[in-house]
Design a protein around this motif. Structure first.
Motif, PDB file in Angstrom:
ATOM      1  N   LEU A 256       0.853  -1.187   0.000  1.00  0.00           N
ATOM      2  CA  LEU A 256       0.000   0.000   0.000  1.00  0.00           C
ATOM      3  C   LEU A 256       0.888   1.235   0.000  1.00  0.00           C
ATOM      4  N   GLN A 257       0.708   2.088  -1.009  1.00  0.00           N
ATOM      5  CA  GLN A 257       1.516   3.288  -1.159  1.00  0.00           C
ATOM      6  C   GLN A 257       0.748   4.500  -0.623  1.00  0.00           C
ATOM      7  N   PHE A 258       1.427   5.297   0.230  1.00  0.00           N
ATOM      8  CA  PHE A 258       0.834   6.502   0.801  1.00  0.00           C
ATOM      9  C   PHE A 258       1.716   7.702   0.453  1.00  0.00           C
ATOM     10  N   THR A 259       1.095   8.830   0.106  1.00  0.00           N
ATOM     11  CA  THR A 259       1.819  10.068  -0.177  1.00  0.00           C
ATOM     12  C   THR A 259       1.126  11.228   0.519  1.00  0.00           C
ATOM     13  N   ALA A 260       1.935  12.238   0.882  1.00  0.00           N
ATOM     14  CA  ALA A 260       1.419  13.474   1.476  1.00  0.00           C
ATOM     15  C   ALA A 260       2.025  14.645   0.715  1.00  0.00           C
ATOM     16  N   THR A 261       1.171  15.579   0.242  1.00  0.00           N
ATOM     17  CA  THR A 261       1.627  16.749  -0.507  1.00  0.00           C
ATOM     18  C   THR A 261       1.044  18.010   0.113  1.00  0.00           C
ATOM     19  N   GLY A 262       1.772  19.126  -0.021  1.00  0.00           N
ATOM     20  CA  GLY A 262       1.310  20.420   0.480  1.00  0.00           C
ATOM     21  C   GLY A 262       2.058  21.550  -0.205  1.00  0.00           C
ATOM     22  N   LYS A 263       1.471  22.753  -0.181  1.00  0.00           N
ATOM     23  CA  LYS A 263       2.060  23.926  -0.825  1.00  0.00           C
ATOM     24  C   LYS A 263       2.537  24.917   0.224  1.00  0.00           C
ATOM     25  N   ASP A 264       3.744  25.507  -0.013  1.00  0.00           N
ATOM     26  CA  ASP A 264       4.275  26.502   0.909  1.00  0.00           C
ATOM     27  C   ASP A 264       3.754  27.889   0.541  1.00  0.00           C
ATOM     28  N   SER A 265       4.301  28.937   1.190  1.00  0.00           N
ATOM     29  CA  SER A 265       3.822  30.305   0.971  1.00  0.00           C
ATOM     30  C   SER A 265       4.150  30.816  -0.428  1.00  0.00           C
ATOM     31  N   ARG A 266       5.061  30.178  -1.146  1.00  0.00           N
ATOM     32  CA  ARG A 266       5.394  30.575  -2.514  1.00  0.00           C
ATOM     33  C   ARG A 266       4.696  29.689  -3.542  1.00  0.00           C
ATOM     34  N   SER A 267       3.705  28.843  -3.026  1.00  0.00           N
ATOM     35  CA  SER A 267       2.911  27.944  -3.882  1.00  0.00           C
ATOM     36  C   SER A 267       3.746  26.834  -4.494  1.00  0.00           C
TER      37      SER A 267
END
Length: 669
Positions: free
Chosen positions: A123-134
């Motif tokens: 099972l593959q899990f990923t987490a993504t997010g954007k910083d203040s510069r997108s």
């Protein structure tokens, strides 16, 4: 550089700097007047670098489940940088699992995943997010899921884990069946220290403990192995590591006396040290003091205290049920003053060890128990008759105590036409109400009763007891009554009883039964006569199909008994015992056949009989033909003066057996 700067004027100047780390930039401005004197000014700028980051930790990394089971996985998402993250998304195998609007620096969230696993997979899990510069940041993790049908695990502990050479330590092994099918004949052994224990039967998703005392002469680094077998005799194994250290006595190497002026070096105070305890597939780094025996002794004392408390509670409950039986029999006129029924004796606390199934004594109301509701106590709940026939009314009696005195009490009940589990009983609507009246005793300590009208065969009635003392209210239950299709009175069905009596010098009793269904099974029969004793107790939960016929022919003081029974049981666990005895055999020395069983499956055809033509002419026969999985034990006893004949056979596993036994007095041959 500026060649000239007029008084009162200002000029802006700029420079570009590139830094990978936070730094302070110092700026100095210097100039000269017309006389050559210098003028200085200083300033500084703090350049703070921002390093966004996101981390994902998936627990557990290794998952072992049965086919079709749900795997529970936790995902820990952390903003590991020093910039805010927005639009955080946690995905599993490319599909969004959860979204988080904002994560501040250092903040974390836990996302749970429940996934049905049918085959070996990753099972593959990923987490993504954007910083203040997108800009997008991401991290990934995986879980290796393994599907098992049979699995056996063992965890071992030694108490004490360190000892002097020649000392004894107690090895305790917890054996867990993490598979989906039962395991039999499980054996636990140490390569260096020998056998530790065995387990006859271990159900899926259950665990048991075995222990043994072992003498240790030297340091032990060993492997504990466990092996069990499926119904098809397939071997299932597991193992874990065991370490036992040997203590070395300090100061034994010192010789001579301490020189004058010298002093002993004081030992430093006890400190906490890190230890890594390995228990099978579980490794827990914990902090513990060097004196490890302290924790071991404390845990043992807690365990003993729990055992004492549990036994005391069980004795109080059994004592209450025993008193209720005596009261019911006295009200029905079945016992004389100073006598005591066998059921009441069996349910007394002192006989608890002899009758493990006493907690399930059939009063037809399931789960008879003592319960407390603040100032109101429900001591006992009983029903008479305990197994009502179709259309037969039932009298329910409740023993209630309250120091303030009970003002009113009633039964609330509902009906169902299918077997119910204890969980199903909670969902039955109780739309009917019947008031309880004080039958004996007082409002502070009395017996309250009411009569419930008879119901059709196969009807299940779920009831609860409601009462108030004016200051508080209480409700006990739920309990269940069943109008049996076997004991139906006055109707033709699959079960019939007939009792014929002629001139008063004899009696003929015939009973035939047919039962088919799934649920809880509890059967208890006792027949006592001058020339025969018969006792049967059977309890379990599963699917049963049973047909039986028994006959008692009593002529003057002589009894003849015959029983034929066909039984098929699957999908659960069935245990009990049966004894057939001829007490007058061979001039009163007696003969008996007793079988005990603890089975997960059985297909049995059995016949037993005891007949007496006279006190000196007695015959006992027993014949069984069966196939079973589990444990079956049969004992045959016969005593003759100083000689004693006793046969004891036991089989554990999957067997097909045929057994035929016959005792016959010499005058009948």
């Amino acid at each position: 550089m500026l060649k000239e700067l007029s008084p009162g004027k200002s000029v802006k100047m700029a420079a570009i700097y590139s830094k990978d780390e936070t730094a302070c930039i110092n700026v100095t401005a210097q100039g000269y007047d017309g006389c050559g004197y210098a003028a200085l000014a200083h300033g500084s700028v703090l350049l703070k670098t921002i390093k966004p980051g996101i981390s994902l930790k998936v627990m557990p990394q290794e998952l072992e489940v049965c086919p079709g089971e749900t795997g529970e996985i936790s995902c820990l998402v952390t903003n590991s940088g020093d910039d805010i993250l927005t639009d955080v998304v946690v995905s599993q195998d490319g599909s969004a699992l959860a979204s988080i609007d904002r994560l501040d620096a250092g903040e974390f969230k836990v996302v749970d995943s429940r996934t049905v696993i049918s085959a070996n997979s990753t099972l593959q899990f990923t987490a993504t997010g954007k910083d203040s510069r997108s800009q997008t940041w991401s991290d990934a993790g995986c879980v290796n899921a393994t599907v098992v049908v049979t699995a056996l695990k063992v965890f071992v502990s030694a108490s004490p884990p360190s000892l002097a050479p020649g000392g004894s330590t107690k090895l305790t092994c917890t054996v867990a069946n993490t598979g989906s099918i039962p395991l039999y004949s499980i054996f636990v052994i140490s390569k260096k220290l020998g056998p530790i224990g065995s387990i006859d039967y271990l159900a899926p998703k259950r665990q048991m403990m075995v222990s043994a005392e072992k003498t240790v002469l030297e340091e032990v680094n060993d492997v504990i192995s466990v092996e069990g077998f499926t119904m098809e005799k397939k071997s299932v194994r597991g193992s874990c590591n065991l370490h036992i250290s040997i203590l070395k006595s300090p100061g034994l190497g010192m010789k001579g006396s301490i020189p004058n002026g010298s002093r002993l070096v004081q030992s430093p105070p006890t400190q906490m040290v890190q230890a890594n305890l390995s228990c099978g597939n579980l490794s827990l780094p914990i902090s513990l003091p060097s004196e490890q025996e302290t924790a071991s002794r404390a845990s043992e004392e807690v365990a003993r205290e729990v055992d004492r408390s549990t036994k005391k509670t069980s004795n109080l409950l059994l004592d209450g049920i025993s008193n209720l039986l005596r009261y019911v029999e006295k009200m029905l006129g079945k016992t004389s003053q100073g006598s005591e029924s066998s059921a009441a004796r069996e349910l007394s606390p002192e006989n608890y060890e002899e009758l493990q199934a006493s907690r399930d004594y059939e009063l037809s109301i399931e789960g008879v128990r003592s319960s407390e509701h603040g100032a109101i106590r429900i001591l006992d709940v009983s029903a008479a008759p305990s197994q009502p026939a179709a259309g037969e009314p039932v009298k329910v009696t409740v023993h209630i105590q309250s120091q303030a005195g009970i003002k009113s009490a009633s039964l609330k009940y509902g009906l169902a036409d299918a077997p119910l589990t204890r969980q199903d009983m909670l969902g039955v609507d109780r739309i009917y109400d019947s008031s309880l009246a004080l039958e004996s005793g007082s409002s502070q300590d009395g017996y309250w009763s009411c009569n419930l009208p008879g119901k059709a065969a196969g009807t299940y009635l779920v009831l609860s007891v409601w009462m108030t003392n004016g200051a508080s209210k209480a409700e006990g239950g739920p309990y269940m009554l069943h109008w049996s299709t076997v004991n139906t009175a006055g109707q033709d069905n699959s079960a019939n009883r007939a009792v014929y009596s002629g001139s008063g010098k004899g009696m003929l009793f015939i009973e035939s039964s047919s039962v088919k269904g799934r649920g809880e099974v509890s059967i208890k029969d006792t027949i006592q006569g001058s020339t025969l004793h018969y006792n049967e107790k059977m309890i379990g939960n599963g699917s049963i199909n049973m047909e039986s016929m028994r006959c008692i022919d009593r002529k003057t003081a002589l009894d003849s008994f015959t029983e034929q029974k066909d039984l098929v049981f699957t999908g659960g666990l069935l245990k009990g015992h049966q004894t057939v005895e001829s007490p007058t055999f061979h001039g009163g020395l007696g003969a008996s056949v007793t079988e005990r069983f603890n089975l997960s499956h059985v297909d049995r055809s059995e016949t037993s009989s005891v007949s007496s033509a006279s006190i000196a002419n007695n015959t006992l026969t027993f014949k069984t033909d069966q196939a079973f999985d589990g444990t079956w034990n049969i004992q045959t006893k016969y005593a003759k003066f100083y000689k004693k004949i006793k046969a004891d056979q036991q089989y554990t596993g999957s067997f097909q057996t045929q057994k035929s036994i016959k005792f016959q007095d010499a005058d009948q041959r």
